[in-house]
Design a protein around this motif. Structure first.
Motif, PDB file in Angstrom:
ATOM      1  N   MET A   1       0.819  -1.198   0.000  1.00  0.00           N
ATOM      2  CA  MET A   1       0.000   0.000   0.000  1.00  0.00           C
ATOM      3  C   MET A   1       0.863   1.263   0.000  1.00  0.00           C
ATOM      4  N   SER A   2       2.085   1.158   0.473  1.00  0.00           N
ATOM      5  CA  SER A   2       2.936   2.349   0.529  1.00  0.00           C
ATOM      6  C   SER A   2       3.281   2.864  -0.870  1.00  0.00           C
ATOM      7  N   GLU A   3       3.125   2.015  -1.896  1.00  0.00           N
ATOM      8  CA  GLU A   3       3.439   2.422  -3.255  1.00  0.00           C
ATOM      9  C   GLU A   3       2.181   2.743  -4.065  1.00  0.00           C
ATOM     10  N   TYR A   4       1.048   2.834  -3.394  1.00  0.00           N
ATOM     11  CA  TYR A   4      -0.224   3.086  -4.072  1.00  0.00           C
ATOM     12  C   TYR A   4      -0.213   4.450  -4.736  1.00  0.00           C
ATOM     13  N   GLU A   5      -0.641   4.488  -6.004  1.00  0.00           N
ATOM     14  CA  GLU A   5      -0.620   5.734  -6.762  1.00  0.00           C
ATOM     15  C   GLU A   5      -2.002   6.136  -7.277  1.00  0.00           C
ATOM     16  N   GLY A   6      -3.034   5.508  -6.802  1.00  0.00           N
ATOM     17  CA  GLY A   6      -4.384   5.817  -7.269  1.00  0.00           C
ATOM     18  C   GLY A   6      -4.955   7.064  -6.620  1.00  0.00           C
ATOM     19  N   ASP A   7      -6.244   7.287  -6.889  1.00  0.00           N
ATOM     20  CA  ASP A   7      -6.920   8.483  -6.399  1.00  0.00           C
ATOM     21  C   ASP A   7      -7.316   8.389  -4.925  1.00  0.00           C
ATOM     22  N   ASN A   8      -7.798   7.228  -4.501  1.00  0.00           N
ATOM     23  CA  ASN A   8      -8.325   7.123  -3.138  1.00  0.00           C
ATOM     24  C   ASN A   8      -7.877   5.804  -2.521  1.00  0.00           C
ATOM     25  N   ILE A   9      -6.902   5.878  -1.634  1.00  0.00           N
ATOM     26  CA  ILE A   9      -6.334   4.676  -1.017  1.00  0.00           C
ATOM     27  C   ILE A   9      -7.367   3.957  -0.152  1.00  0.00           C
ATOM     28  N   VAL A  10      -8.263   4.716   0.476  1.00  0.00           N
ATOM     29  CA  VAL A  10      -9.282   4.112   1.341  1.00  0.00           C
ATOM     30  C   VAL A  10     -10.226   3.248   0.502  1.00  0.00           C
ATOM     31  N   LYS A  11     -10.666   3.769  -0.615  1.00  0.00           N
ATOM     32  CA  LYS A  11     -11.567   3.022  -1.499  1.00  0.00           C
ATOM     33  C   LYS A  11     -10.877   1.766  -2.041  1.00  0.00           C
ATOM     34  N   ALA A  12      -9.622   1.900  -2.437  1.00  0.00           N
ATOM     35  CA  ALA A  12      -8.870   0.755  -2.965  1.00  0.00           C
ATOM     36  C   ALA A  12      -8.671  -0.308  -1.884  1.00  0.00           C
ATOM     37  N   TYR A  13      -8.332   0.122  -0.663  1.00  0.00           N
ATOM     38  CA  TYR A  13      -8.137  -0.805   0.455  1.00  0.00           C
ATOM     39  C   TYR A  13      -9.454  -1.512   0.776  1.00  0.00           C
ATOM     40  N   SER A  14     -10.530  -0.764   0.734  1.00  0.00           N
ATOM     41  CA  SER A  14     -11.858  -1.320   1.003  1.00  0.00           C
ATOM     42  C   SER A  14     -12.197  -2.425   0.007  1.00  0.00           C
ATOM     43  N   LYS A  15     -11.931  -2.169  -1.262  1.00  0.00           N
ATOM     44  CA  LYS A  15     -12.197  -3.180  -2.297  1.00  0.00           C
ATOM     45  C   LYS A  15     -11.290  -4.390  -2.130  1.00  0.00           C
ATOM     46  N   LYS A  16     -10.015  -4.138  -1.919  1.00  0.00           N
ATOM     47  CA  LYS A  16      -9.026  -5.213  -1.841  1.00  0.00           C
ATOM     48  C   LYS A  16      -9.325  -6.173  -0.694  1.00  0.00           C
ATOM     49  N   PHE A  17      -9.681  -5.634   0.468  1.00  0.00           N
ATOM     50  CA  PHE A  17      -9.880  -6.470   1.649  1.00  0.00           C
ATOM     51  C   PHE A  17     -11.352  -6.635   2.031  1.00  0.00           C
ATOM     52  N   ARG A  18     -12.231  -6.180   1.145  1.00  0.00           N
ATOM     53  CA  ARG A  18     -13.687  -6.334   1.319  1.00  0.00           C
ATOM     54  C   ARG A  18     -14.172  -5.805   2.668  1.00  0.00           C
ATOM     55  N   LEU A  19     -13.761  -4.611   2.979  1.00  0.00           N
ATOM     56  CA  LEU A  19     -14.194  -3.920   4.185  1.00  0.00           C
ATOM     57  C   LEU A  19     -15.061  -2.733   3.785  1.00  0.00           C
ATOM     58  N   ASN A  20     -15.861  -2.248   4.721  1.00  0.00           N
ATOM     59  CA  ASN A  20     -16.583  -1.024   4.407  1.00  0.00           C
ATOM     60  C   ASN A  20     -15.600   0.146   4.493  1.00  0.00           C
ATOM     61  N   LEU A  21     -16.001   1.263   3.943  1.00  0.00           N
ATOM     62  CA  LEU A  21     -15.096   2.409   3.842  1.00  0.00           C
ATOM     63  C   LEU A  21     -14.666   2.933   5.209  1.00  0.00           C
ATOM     64  N   LYS A  22     -15.594   2.967   6.143  1.00  0.00           N
ATOM     65  CA  LYS A  22     -15.280   3.486   7.473  1.00  0.00           C
ATOM     66  C   LYS A  22     -14.205   2.633   8.145  1.00  0.00           C
ATOM     67  N   ASN A  23     -14.359   1.313   8.101  1.00  0.00           N
ATOM     68  CA  ASN A  23     -13.364   0.424   8.717  1.00  0.00           C
ATOM     69  C   ASN A  23     -12.039   0.462   7.966  1.00  0.00           C
ATOM     70  N   SER A  24     -12.099   0.622   6.669  1.00  0.00           N
ATOM     71  CA  SER A  24     -10.860   0.723   5.883  1.00  0.00           C
ATOM     72  C   SER A  24     -10.063   1.947   6.300  1.00  0.00           C
ATOM     73  N   MET A  25     -10.762   3.063   6.491  1.00  0.00           N
ATOM     74  CA  MET A  25     -10.080   4.289   6.907  1.00  0.00           C
ATOM     75  C   MET A  25      -9.472   4.107   8.304  1.00  0.00           C
ATOM     76  N   LYS A  26     -10.205   3.461   9.206  1.00  0.00           N
ATOM     77  CA  LYS A  26      -9.684   3.213  10.561  1.00  0.00           C
ATOM     78  C   LYS A  26      -8.445   2.327  10.520  1.00  0.00           C
ATOM     79  N   GLU A  27      -8.505   1.253   9.736  1.00  0.00           N
ATOM     80  CA  GLU A  27      -7.352   0.341   9.663  1.00  0.00           C
ATOM     81  C   GLU A  27      -6.133   1.034   9.093  1.00  0.00           C
ATOM     82  N   LEU A  28      -6.314   1.743   7.990  1.00  0.00           N
ATOM     83  CA  LEU A  28      -5.179   2.427   7.380  1.00  0.00           C
ATOM     84  C   LEU A  28      -4.544   3.415   8.356  1.00  0.00           C
ATOM     85  N   THR A  29      -5.370   4.139   9.081  1.00  0.00           N
ATOM     86  CA  THR A  29      -4.867   5.091  10.070  1.00  0.00           C
ATOM     87  C   THR A  29      -4.108   4.363  11.173  1.00  0.00           C
ATOM     88  N   SER A  30      -4.653   3.217  11.605  1.00  0.00           N
ATOM     89  CA  SER A  30      -3.982   2.464  12.675  1.00  0.00           C
ATOM     90  C   SER A  30      -2.646   1.887  12.203  1.00  0.00           C
TER      91      SER A  30
END
Length: 104
Positions: free
Chosen positions: A1-30
Motif C-alpha cells: 500500500m505504501s506504493e499506491y498511486e491511485g486516487d483514493n487509497i481508502v476506497k482501494a483498500y476497502s475493495k481489496k480487503f472487502r471492508l466497508n469504507l469506514k473500517n478501511s479508513m480506521k485500519e489504514l490510520t492504525s
C-alpha cells in the motif's frame, strides 16, 4: 500500500480487503498511513451515497412487499373484500386516480 498511486487509497483498500469504507479508513490510520483531508472528505461523501442507496433499496423492497399484500384486478385497484356471493368490492382504478389527483 505504501506504493499506491491511485486516487483514493481508502476506497482501494476497502475493495481489496472487502471492508466497508469506514473500517478501511480506521485500519489504514492504525497502520500509520496518513489520509489527506481530501480523501477523508471523499470517503465520507461515498459513505453517505452508500447509505442513501441502502435506504432506497430498503424502501423499494418494502414497497414491493406491500404491493404483494394489496389485492387488485382489472376493475379494482384495491379489493377490500368479497360479498357472500364472491363478488369483489373496493376502490376502482378510476376512484384511486381521483384520490391520487386530490393528494397533489
Amino acid at each position: 500500500m505504501s506504493e499506491y498511486e491511485g486516487d483514493n487509497i481508502v476506497k482501494a483498500y476497502s475493495k481489496k480487503f472487502r471492508l466497508n469504507l469506514k473500517n478501511s479508513m480506521k485500519e489504514l490510520t492504525s497502520f500509520g498511513f496518513t489520509i489527506s483531508s481530501e480523501e477523508r472528505a471523499e470517503t465520507k461523501r461515498l459513505i453517505g451515497i452508500q447509505k442513501q442507496q441502502r435506504e432506497n433499496k430498503k424502501r423499494k423492497k418494502e414497497a414491493r412487499e406491500l404491493q404483494g399484500l394489496i389485492e387488485s384486478d382489472e376493475t379494482f385497484a384495491f379489493i377490500a373484500g368479497y360479498t357472500e356471493g364472491g363478488a369483489p368490492f373496493g376502490i376502482t382504478h378510476e376512484e384511486m386516480q381521483e384520490i391520487e389527483n386530490q393528494e397533489k
